[in-house]
Scaffold this motif. Structure first.
Motif, PDB file in Angstrom:
ATOM      1  N   ARG A 133       0.748  -1.110   0.128  1.00  0.00           N
ATOM      2  CA  ARG A 133       0.128   0.160  -0.018  1.00  0.00           C
ATOM      3  C   ARG A 133       0.722   1.133  -0.093  1.00  0.00           C
ATOM      4  NH1 ARG A 133      -5.486  -0.788   2.304  1.00  0.00           N
ATOM      5  NH2 ARG A 133      -5.850  -3.172   2.225  1.00  0.00           N
ATOM      6  N   GLY A 134       0.422   2.306  -0.522  1.00  0.00           N
ATOM      7  CA  GLY A 134       1.091   3.437  -0.800  1.00  0.00           C
ATOM      8  C   GLY A 134       1.272   4.226  -2.125  1.00  0.00           C
ATOM      9  N   ASN A 135       1.956   4.892  -2.385  1.00  0.00           N
ATOM     10  CA  ASN A 135       2.119   5.773  -3.532  1.00  0.00           C
ATOM     11  C   ASN A 135       3.609   5.539  -4.277  1.00  0.00           C
ATOM     12  OD1 ASN A 135      -0.386   7.225  -3.641  1.00  0.00           O
ATOM     13  ND2 ASN A 135       0.594   8.118  -1.823  1.00  0.00           N
ATOM     14  N   LEU A 136       3.536   5.372  -5.648  1.00  0.00           N
ATOM     15  CA  LEU A 136       4.695   5.404  -6.632  1.00  0.00           C
ATOM     16  C   LEU A 136       4.379   6.287  -7.568  1.00  0.00           C
ATOM     17  CD1 LEU A 136       7.248   3.642  -7.780  1.00  0.00           C
ATOM     18  CD2 LEU A 136       5.508   2.151  -8.864  1.00  0.00           C
ATOM     19  N   THR A 137       5.408   7.126  -7.767  1.00  0.00           N
ATOM     20  CA  THR A 137       5.534   8.157  -8.864  1.00  0.00           C
ATOM     21  C   THR A 137       6.882   7.492  -9.827  1.00  0.00           C
ATOM     22  OG1 THR A 137       4.460   9.712  -7.552  1.00  0.00           O
ATOM     23  CG2 THR A 137       5.577  10.463  -9.553  1.00  0.00           C
ATOM     24  N   LEU A 138       6.502   7.610 -10.920  1.00  0.00           N
ATOM     25  CA  LEU A 138       7.728   7.624 -12.052  1.00  0.00           C
ATOM     26  C   LEU A 138       7.845   8.759 -12.805  1.00  0.00           C
ATOM     27  CD1 LEU A 138       6.991   3.646 -13.246  1.00  0.00           C
ATOM     28  CD2 LEU A 138       8.636   4.317 -11.385  1.00  0.00           C
ATOM     29  N   ARG A 139       9.018   9.132 -13.145  1.00  0.00           N
ATOM     30  CA  ARG A 139       9.382  10.278 -13.887  1.00  0.00           C
ATOM     31  C   ARG A 139      10.158  10.021 -15.112  1.00  0.00           C
ATOM     32  NH1 ARG A 139       7.091  13.949 -10.166  1.00  0.00           N
ATOM     33  NH2 ARG A 139       7.690  13.644  -8.118  1.00  0.00           N
ATOM     34  N   ASP A 140      10.010  10.277 -16.147  1.00  0.00           N
ATOM     35  CA  ASP A 140      10.553  10.094 -17.480  1.00  0.00           C
ATOM     36  C   ASP A 140      10.972   8.533 -17.377  1.00  0.00           C
ATOM     37  OD1 ASP A 140      11.817  10.681 -19.857  1.00  0.00           O
ATOM     38  OD2 ASP A 140      13.687  11.224 -19.041  1.00  0.00           O
ATOM     39  N   VAL A 159       1.134   6.300  -9.443  1.00  0.00           N
ATOM     40  CA  VAL A 159       0.292   5.264  -8.957  1.00  0.00           C
ATOM     41  C   VAL A 159      -0.141   4.850  -7.400  1.00  0.00           C
ATOM     42  CG1 VAL A 159      -0.003   2.490  -9.252  1.00  0.00           C
ATOM     43  CG2 VAL A 159       1.331   3.994 -11.000  1.00  0.00           C
ATOM     44  N   GLY A 160      -1.321   4.973  -7.267  1.00  0.00           N
ATOM     45  CA  GLY A 160      -1.907   4.563  -5.891  1.00  0.00           C
ATOM     46  C   GLY A 160      -1.933   3.035  -5.669  1.00  0.00           C
ATOM     47  N   LEU A 161      -1.097   2.727  -4.758  1.00  0.00           N
ATOM     48  CA  LEU A 161      -1.047   1.083  -4.727  1.00  0.00           C
ATOM     49  C   LEU A 161      -1.995   0.550  -3.358  1.00  0.00           C
ATOM     50  CD1 LEU A 161       2.942   0.850  -4.804  1.00  0.00           C
ATOM     51  CD2 LEU A 161       1.050   0.398  -6.989  1.00  0.00           C
ATOM     52  N   GLN A 162      -2.800  -0.300  -3.739  1.00  0.00           N
ATOM     53  CA  GLN A 162      -3.791  -0.819  -2.297  1.00  0.00           C
ATOM     54  C   GLN A 162      -3.801  -2.149  -2.892  1.00  0.00           C
ATOM     55  OE1 GLN A 162      -7.227   1.266  -1.408  1.00  0.00           O
ATOM     56  NE2 GLN A 162      -7.965  -0.243   0.239  1.00  0.00           N
TER      57      GLN A 162
END
Length: 167
Positions: A133-140, A159-162
Motif C-alpha cells: 500500500r502507498g504511492n509510487l511516482t515514475l518520472r521519465d 500510482v496509488g497502490l492498495q
C-alpha cells in the motif's frame, strides 16, 4: 543454543553482486538480529531501524521487521527517491530492465513473504498475499518487461497502490 542478540551497523558501505549492474555504492544501516526466546528460526526477528541507500538522484529509506524465518512475515516501509535502473537491478532483477527514469516511493509492505521462484512453499497451506500500500511516482521512466514483450518509454505516472488495486 543460547539466545543471541546482535546489534549491527554500517556507514558508507557498498555491496556488489556478481552481476555488475547490481550494486549499492553507499549504504547506511542500523539493525538488530535476535534469535528470540526459543533460540530458533521461528522465534528469530530481524529489525532494520535505519536503512538508507543513496543514489545519484536521492535516497531510499527502509525500516522493516522480519519475523519467523521458517515462514517469514515482513512489516516495513520504503520511502524516498532513487534512479529507476538501480531500483530495477536490485528489486526483481531479470523481470524488468530500466534504461532511465526516477522513482519516488512511499510504500508500506506487510504480510508473509512469498517463497522464492521455483521453490514451493515448504510450510504448506494457503499463502496470503503480501500487502502493498502507498504511492509510487515514475518520472521519465523507460523500461522493458521481457516476459510480457513490453517496451515502455517516456512514462510519467503516479500510482496509488492498495494491494492488487493500482490506480
Amino acid at each position: 543454543s543460547p539466545r543471541n542478540v546482535l546489534t549491527f551497523g554500517l556507514r558508507g558501505a557498498s555491496l556488489q553482486w556478481p552481476d555488475p549492474a547490481r550494486r549499492i555504492n553507499r549504504w547506511d544501516l542500523r539493525g538488530t538480529y535476535d534469535n528470540g526466546p526459543a533460540h530458533n528460526i521461528r522465534s528469530t526477528v530481524l529489525t532494520l531501524r535505519h536503512c538508507r541507500i543513496y543514489s545519484s538522484v536521492g535516497q531510499l529509506d527502509v525500516a522493516l521487521t522480519l519475523r519467523d524465518f521458517k515462514r517469514p512475515f515482513l512489516d516495513g516501509r520504503l520511502r524516498g527517491r532513487t534512479a529507476l535502473p538501480q531500483l530495477a537491478a536490485v528489486v526483481s532483477p531479470g523481470r524488468w530492465q530500466a534504461r532511465h527514469g526516477i522513482a519516488d516511493l512511499d510504500v508500506r509492505l506487510r504480510g508473509l513473504l512469498p517463497p522464492p521462484p521455483g521453490r514451493p512453499d515448504l510450510v504448506g497451506g494457503p499463502q496470503k498475499s503480501l500487502s502493498l500500500r502507498g504511492n509510487l511516482t515514475l518520472r521519465d521512466a523507460s523500461f522493458v518487461l521481457p516476459v510480457r514483450g513490453a517496451d515502455i518509454s517516456g512514462l510519467n505516472v503516479q500510482v496509488g497502490l492498495q494491494d492488487s488495486l493500482w490506480q
